[in-house]
Motif scaffolding. Structure first.
Motif, PDB file in Angstrom:
ATOM      1  N   THR A  75    -118.994 -84.130  77.962  1.00  0.00           N
ATOM      2  CA  THR A  75    -119.212 -85.484  77.462  1.00  0.00           C
ATOM      3  C   THR A  75    -120.410 -86.118  78.157  1.00  0.00           C
ATOM      4  O   THR A  75    -121.219 -86.782  77.523  1.00  0.00           O
ATOM      5  CB  THR A  75    -117.949 -86.351  77.678  1.00  0.00           C
ATOM      6  OG1 THR A  75    -116.853 -85.704  77.054  1.00  0.00           O
ATOM      7  CG2 THR A  75    -118.134 -87.744  77.102  1.00  0.00           C
ATOM      8  N   ARG A  76    -120.564 -85.897  79.474  1.00  0.00           N
ATOM      9  CA  ARG A  76    -121.718 -86.439  80.200  1.00  0.00           C
ATOM     10  C   ARG A  76    -123.012 -85.868  79.635  1.00  0.00           C
ATOM     11  O   ARG A  76    -123.985 -86.577  79.442  1.00  0.00           O
ATOM     12  CB  ARG A  76    -121.604 -86.131  81.689  1.00  0.00           C
ATOM     13  CG  ARG A  76    -120.690 -87.080  82.424  1.00  0.00           C
ATOM     14  CD  ARG A  76    -120.876 -86.932  83.914  1.00  0.00           C
ATOM     15  NE  ARG A  76    -120.671 -85.547  84.347  1.00  0.00           N
ATOM     16  CZ  ARG A  76    -119.652 -85.127  85.084  1.00  0.00           C
ATOM     17  NH1 ARG A  76    -118.756 -85.996  85.503  1.00  0.00           N
ATOM     18  NH2 ARG A  76    -119.527 -83.877  85.432  1.00  0.00           N
ATOM     19  N   ARG A  77    -123.052 -84.553  79.364  1.00  0.00           N
ATOM     20  CA  ARG A  77    -124.267 -83.917  78.824  1.00  0.00           C
ATOM     21  C   ARG A  77    -124.595 -84.480  77.442  1.00  0.00           C
ATOM     22  O   ARG A  77    -125.747 -84.711  77.124  1.00  0.00           O
ATOM     23  CB  ARG A  77    -124.076 -82.404  78.754  1.00  0.00           C
ATOM     24  CG  ARG A  77    -124.287 -81.734  80.095  1.00  0.00           C
ATOM     25  CD  ARG A  77    -124.411 -80.238  79.937  1.00  0.00           C
ATOM     26  NE  ARG A  77    -123.218 -79.641  79.334  1.00  0.00           N
ATOM     27  CZ  ARG A  77    -122.234 -79.084  80.021  1.00  0.00           C
ATOM     28  NH1 ARG A  77    -122.291 -79.023  81.339  1.00  0.00           N
ATOM     29  NH2 ARG A  77    -121.189 -78.580  79.412  1.00  0.00           N
ATOM     30  N   ARG A  78    -123.565 -84.671  76.615  1.00  0.00           N
ATOM     31  CA  ARG A  78    -123.773 -85.211  75.281  1.00  0.00           C
ATOM     32  C   ARG A  78    -124.364 -86.624  75.376  1.00  0.00           C
ATOM     33  O   ARG A  78    -125.261 -86.986  74.631  1.00  0.00           O
ATOM     34  CB  ARG A  78    -122.453 -85.232  74.520  1.00  0.00           C
ATOM     35  CG  ARG A  78    -122.643 -85.001  73.053  1.00  0.00           C
ATOM     36  CD  ARG A  78    -121.355 -84.908  72.289  1.00  0.00           C
ATOM     37  NE  ARG A  78    -120.289 -84.290  73.065  1.00  0.00           N
ATOM     38  CZ  ARG A  78    -119.013 -84.371  72.792  1.00  0.00           C
ATOM     39  NH1 ARG A  78    -118.608 -85.064  71.755  1.00  0.00           N
ATOM     40  NH2 ARG A  78    -118.102 -83.798  73.524  1.00  0.00           N
ATOM     41  N   GLY A 130    -127.988 -86.430  76.221  1.00  0.00           N
ATOM     42  CA  GLY A 130    -128.757 -85.958  75.062  1.00  0.00           C
ATOM     43  C   GLY A 130    -129.153 -87.105  74.155  1.00  0.00           C
ATOM     44  O   GLY A 130    -130.287 -87.174  73.680  1.00  0.00           O
ATOM     45  N   TRP A 131    -128.210 -88.026  73.920  1.00  0.00           N
ATOM     46  CA  TRP A 131    -128.511 -89.190  73.092  1.00  0.00           C
ATOM     47  C   TRP A 131    -129.549 -90.083  73.758  1.00  0.00           C
ATOM     48  O   TRP A 131    -130.443 -90.606  73.089  1.00  0.00           O
ATOM     49  CB  TRP A 131    -127.243 -89.999  72.808  1.00  0.00           C
ATOM     50  CG  TRP A 131    -126.414 -89.383  71.726  1.00  0.00           C
ATOM     51  CD1 TRP A 131    -125.245 -88.699  71.873  1.00  0.00           C
ATOM     52  CD2 TRP A 131    -126.714 -89.376  70.341  1.00  0.00           C
ATOM     53  NE1 TRP A 131    -124.781 -88.263  70.665  1.00  0.00           N
ATOM     54  CE2 TRP A 131    -125.679 -88.671  69.690  1.00  0.00           C
ATOM     55  CE3 TRP A 131    -127.746 -89.888  69.578  1.00  0.00           C
ATOM     56  CZ2 TRP A 131    -125.659 -88.469  68.318  1.00  0.00           C
ATOM     57  CZ3 TRP A 131    -127.713 -89.686  68.207  1.00  0.00           C
ATOM     58  CH2 TRP A 131    -126.683 -88.985  67.601  1.00  0.00           C
ATOM     59  N   ILE A 152    -131.877 -89.133  75.856  1.00  0.00           N
ATOM     60  CA  ILE A 152    -133.176 -88.443  75.769  1.00  0.00           C
ATOM     61  C   ILE A 152    -133.732 -88.546  74.351  1.00  0.00           C
ATOM     62  O   ILE A 152    -134.916 -88.832  74.149  1.00  0.00           O
ATOM     63  CB  ILE A 152    -133.037 -86.973  76.228  1.00  0.00           C
ATOM     64  CG1 ILE A 152    -132.774 -86.934  77.732  1.00  0.00           C
ATOM     65  CG2 ILE A 152    -134.277 -86.174  75.869  1.00  0.00           C
ATOM     66  CD1 ILE A 152    -132.369 -85.568  78.251  1.00  0.00           C
ATOM     67  N   ALA A 153    -132.892 -88.331  73.347  1.00  0.00           N
ATOM     68  CA  ALA A 153    -133.341 -88.430  71.957  1.00  0.00           C
ATOM     69  C   ALA A 153    -133.834 -89.834  71.640  1.00  0.00           C
ATOM     70  O   ALA A 153    -134.885 -90.016  71.011  1.00  0.00           O
ATOM     71  CB  ALA A 153    -132.210 -88.037  71.013  1.00  0.00           C
ATOM     72  N   LEU A 154    -133.101 -90.833  72.088  1.00  0.00           N
ATOM     73  CA  LEU A 154    -133.509 -92.217  71.865  1.00  0.00           C
ATOM     74  C   LEU A 154    -134.829 -92.517  72.569  1.00  0.00           C
ATOM     75  O   LEU A 154    -135.702 -93.175  72.004  1.00  0.00           O
ATOM     76  CB  LEU A 154    -132.402 -93.167  72.343  1.00  0.00           C
ATOM     77  CG  LEU A 154    -132.638 -94.652  72.083  1.00  0.00           C
ATOM     78  CD1 LEU A 154    -132.781 -94.919  70.590  1.00  0.00           C
ATOM     79  CD2 LEU A 154    -131.485 -95.468  72.646  1.00  0.00           C
ATOM     80  N   ALA A 155    -134.993 -92.018  73.778  1.00  0.00           N
ATOM     81  CA  ALA A 155    -136.242 -92.221  74.519  1.00  0.00           C
ATOM     82  C   ALA A 155    -137.413 -91.561  73.795  1.00  0.00           C
ATOM     83  O   ALA A 155    -138.507 -92.134  73.713  1.00  0.00           O
ATOM     84  CB  ALA A 155    -136.110 -91.680  75.939  1.00  0.00           C
ATOM     85  N   LEU A 156    -137.195 -90.371  73.231  1.00  0.00           N
ATOM     86  CA  LEU A 156    -138.253 -89.685  72.487  1.00  0.00           C
ATOM     87  C   LEU A 156    -138.630 -90.444  71.218  1.00  0.00           C
ATOM     88  O   LEU A 156    -139.810 -90.596  70.911  1.00  0.00           O
ATOM     89  CB  LEU A 156    -137.832 -88.255  72.145  1.00  0.00           C
ATOM     90  CG  LEU A 156    -137.834 -87.266  73.306  1.00  0.00           C
ATOM     91  CD1 LEU A 156    -137.238 -85.932  72.868  1.00  0.00           C
ATOM     92  CD2 LEU A 156    -139.239 -87.074  73.841  1.00  0.00           C
ATOM     93  N   VAL A 157    -137.632 -90.934  70.504  1.00  0.00           N
ATOM     94  CA  VAL A 157    -137.898 -91.716  69.292  1.00  0.00           C
ATOM     95  C   VAL A 157    -138.668 -92.978  69.647  1.00  0.00           C
ATOM     96  O   VAL A 157    -139.652 -93.330  68.995  1.00  0.00           O
ATOM     97  CB  VAL A 157    -136.587 -92.052  68.546  1.00  0.00           C
ATOM     98  CG1 VAL A 157    -136.810 -93.115  67.481  1.00  0.00           C
ATOM     99  CG2 VAL A 157    -135.989 -90.794  67.934  1.00  0.00           C
TER     100      VAL A 157
END
Length: 189
Positions: A11-14, A17-18, A20-25
């Motif tokens: 759950t921590r990794r998931r 991931g969100w 990191i994805a949000l930061a990339l967007v």
């Protein structure tokens, strides 16, 4: 006991991931805005040359663009005005009174795109010609890009000041970006 140990590692990794994805967007949006705002909202200003062979209003032939073309003509920039018009409708040559003036030529480019408008310029004026091309602010950078690729004539692109609301600017950002992608993928078509 630490709270973190109560959350399963998966759950921590998931969650990371969100983030990191949000930061990339967010990074892509900021980078895109850093490129698009100057290109679409504040393109480099170009003064019309003292003299050109033609003043070319590219579509659509709005009142502001036509008024600027006529002002430049009265200032002695060029004797001829070329206006890109749709083949039918309210902005067609048959409907625009300006198209009846002897110093004005109204013609429908094929295709009715910026690249098609540059092809029309090439057909009517040769590579030795110079043209002042009039468009509106969000279209200036893309017009310059396409003219550099497709026009034989020396082209100076000028804009009619544009007042758009937020929704119209968002649409223009998307439309002009798509137009740039098309111009890169299929130049002069």
């Amino acid at each position: 006991m630490a709270t973190e140990s109560l959350i399963p590692p998966r759950t921590r990794r998931r969650g990371r991931g969100w983030v990191i994805a949000l930061a990339l967007v967010l990074a892509v949006v900021v980078a895109g805005a850093a490129i698009m705002v100057p290109a679409y909202v504040f393109p480099a200003a170009a003064a019309p040359p003292a003299r050109a062979d033609v003043i070319y209003v590219i579509g659509p032939p709005t009142e502001g663009r036509i008024a600027l073309a006529e002002r430049l003509r009265s200032d002695g920039v060029a004797d001829d005005i070329l206006i890109s018009v749709p083949s039918e409708g309210e902005q067609s040559a048959a409907k625009l009174s300006v198209c009846q003036q002897r110093h004005v030529t109204c013609e429908h480019p094929d295709p009715f795109t910026t690249a098609g408008e540059m092809a029309l310029l090439n057909a009517r004026y040769g590579p030795e010609a110079s043209a002042v091309v009039i468009t509106f602010t969000p279209h200036v950078s893309r017009t310059r890009f396409i003219a550099a690729q497709c026009a034989d004539a020396q082209v100076t692109v000028v804009d009619v000041p544009t007042s758009l609301d937020l929704g119209e600017w968002i649409y223009q950002f998307a439309y002009q970006t798509g137009g740039f992608a098309k111009a890169v993928a299929a130049p002069c078509s």
